[in-house]
Design a protein around this motif. Structure first.
Motif: not given
Length: 281
Positions: A42-46
């Motif tokens: 989810t951090a990467w998608l952010g």
């Protein structure tokens, strides 16, 4: 299009079976044991998003582990979780309420094979281990394309292979039980979703494999996760493994026996999950 009964505050037990409960348990334990992977993803998608998502859709949400992770990562986002199972959506509603997310995470019962429910234009659509279950995933991807604003993202995640847990020395008179189990179940190679995204109109933004290799010792939930996963695999193995291997697997997944996986402290978790990200031009 089927958008029947969007009220998931009460479970509908009609037609519920042990298979649904077993899968729900796997999903919950998966999120607990692999929480660091979910956080990294989810951090990467952010980082890839052109702005913080305000509206997110989780396709085939199950018990909502992805929906909750996304709502936690993006504190201003409203998350709509779509799933066919009222039992799964009831678990999602309970979880969201317990975490104080009920005002931002909403479950909607929908059969995605019948068409896309009416949803607001979104900034991010998440499809984790769900597209391969759909009868016409290309049609679903085209529907997703139409539900995204320009510049928004679609993230498709699939498991490259089922997790492995056991030491290589397990097996009655013959080590390598888990390797034989996986060999018996090997089917078609994991799908590459890049061409599917392009056909639907997306620009292929990124592809990232996440290698998960958690060494022993691991938290207690790992043993329950391994037991649930191996029991799930066991249900497909009659006639594909020897009687000796099936007996050894039954002993490993027995909750009470001396050889039970619940008594082991040398379990690991090894798997790979790949995420494909498409952007609507």
């Amino acid at each position: 299009m089927n958008t029947a009964d969007t009220d998931v505050s009460r479970p509908n037990h009609t037609g519920a079976d042990a298979g649904t409960a077993a899968m729900a348990e796997i999903l919950e334990l998966d999120a607990e044991v692999l929480h660091s992977h979910l956080s990294e993803l989810t951090a990467w998608l952010g980082e890839l998003s052109d702005r913080e998502p305000g509206r997110i859709v989780d396709l085939g949400s199950g018990t909502g582990t992805g929906a909750v992770a996304l709502a936690s990562r993006f504190p201003r986002a409203e998350v709509t979780a779509l799933d066919l199972s009222p039992q799964m959506l009831h678990r999602l509603a309970e979880k969201a309420a317990a975490l104080g997310l009920a005002d931002r995470v909403r479950g909607v019962r929908a059969d995605l094979d019948e068409g896309r429910p009416v949803i607001h234009t979104s900034d991010l659509v998440w499809a984790a281990a769900s597209l391969h279950h759909m009868g016409d995933p290309d049609r679903v991807l085209s529907d997703v394309f139409g539900a995204l604003r320009p510049g928004a993202l679609l993230a498709v995640t699939e498991m490259d292979f089922f997790p492995r847990f056991l030491p290589d020395d397990i097996g009655v008179g013959r080590p390598g039980l888990e390797a034989r189990l996986h060999a018996a179940l090997n089917g078609e190679p994991a799908a590459d979703w890049t061409e599917h995204l392009i056909r639907a109109g997306f620009v292929a933004e990124a592809v990232r494999p996440f290698v998960i290799d958690l060494p022993a010792p691991l938290p207690a939930a790992t043993a329950r996760y391994a037991q649930a996963c191996l029991r799930k695999l066991r249900s497909h193995l009659d006639g594909q493994l020897s009687a000796e291997d099936l007996a050894a697997l039954d002993a490993v997944t027995d909750g009470e026996g001396p050889g039970s996986i619940l008594r082991r402290d040398d379990l690991t978790v090894r798997t790979t999950r790949t995420t494909w990200v498409g952007r609507r031009p």
